[in-house]
Design an enzyme around this catalytic site. Sequence first.
Site, mmCIF file in Angstrom:
data_model
loop_
_atom_site.group_PDB
_atom_site.id
_atom_site.type_symbol
_atom_site.label_atom_id
_atom_site.label_comp_id
_atom_site.label_asym_id
_atom_site.label_seq_id
_atom_site.Cartn_x
_atom_site.Cartn_y
_atom_site.Cartn_z
ATOM 1 C CE LYS A 13 -3.668 2.262 2.711
ATOM 2 N NZ LYS A 13 -3.107 3.601 2.522
ATOM 3 C CG ASP A 194 4.821 9.732 -1.863
ATOM 4 O OD1 ASP A 194 5.574 10.126 -0.951
ATOM 5 O OD2 ASP A 194 4.596 10.401 -2.886
ATOM 6 C CG ASN A 195 7.809 7.085 -4.008
ATOM 7 O OD1 ASN A 195 7.297 6.266 -4.776
ATOM 8 N ND2 ASN A 195 7.802 8.388 -4.236
ATOM 9 N NE ARG A 196 6.276 0.248 1.784
ATOM 10 C CZ ARG A 196 5.049 0.260 1.269
ATOM 11 N NH1 ARG A 196 4.510 1.407 0.864
ATOM 12 N NH2 ARG A 196 4.364 -0.853 1.143
ATOM 13 C CG LEU A 197 11.225 8.152 0.326
ATOM 14 C CD1 LEU A 197 11.487 9.310 -0.629
ATOM 15 C CD2 LEU A 197 12.556 7.611 0.872
#
Length: 227
Positions: A13, A194-197
């Site tokens: 997700k 977002d983008n796992r950041l």
Amino acid sequence: MSTKKDILRQLRKEYTLQGLSRREVAPTPFQQFDNWFLEAWDAEVPEPNAMTLCTVGKAGKPSARIVLLKDFDEGGFVFYTNYNSLKGQQIAENPFVSLSFFWQPLERQVRIEGIAEKIGANESDQYFQSRPRGSRLAAIASPQSQVIESRDWLEKIWREQENIFTEKERIPRPENWGGFSVKPERVEFWQGRDNRLHDRIVYETGEIYKADADKTTGQWRIHRLAP
């Protein structure tokens, strides 16, 4: 047909709801937690006070379970339990514990590490008397974490206690039941991005691993961690 590996790989997700800046956080973790807790309540997050409590006894093996937060202030985060339960025994052996909250609809997580201490008897008495009658009877009837012979046996003990106390009679708090307050030494607020950041803002007391903390407010040092 999908396999469990296929399903687990697809369970991904993106987190895009909000951000968390160190310039915007409150001066103390208690204020920041209060802000987030109220937002979780307003967002109708199911049981926002449900938290994972992790304890480690003298054997060094961690044990985790869900308990309910019942109060919090600058003194700590309070929950109640049977002192003879596994968690109670492990806290007696090692008072260092961790708590974690996951408020999925808000894409937020809070992790708390600190020392658990028993609260005062008067405070435990007051909370115990506020519980539903059935829950008070269960606290007396259940030898929590001990092996029992059957569900029928447990319900029989509960009915025996129900017969002992009349509807209007005050049910005394068992001496082996009461509250713990977790005094935090480290609190992390995690906001999915977002983008796992992801955003990770940490409050710490005492020595921290980096001397150049982003911000210092009283006894709390605030800094950002890499996701």
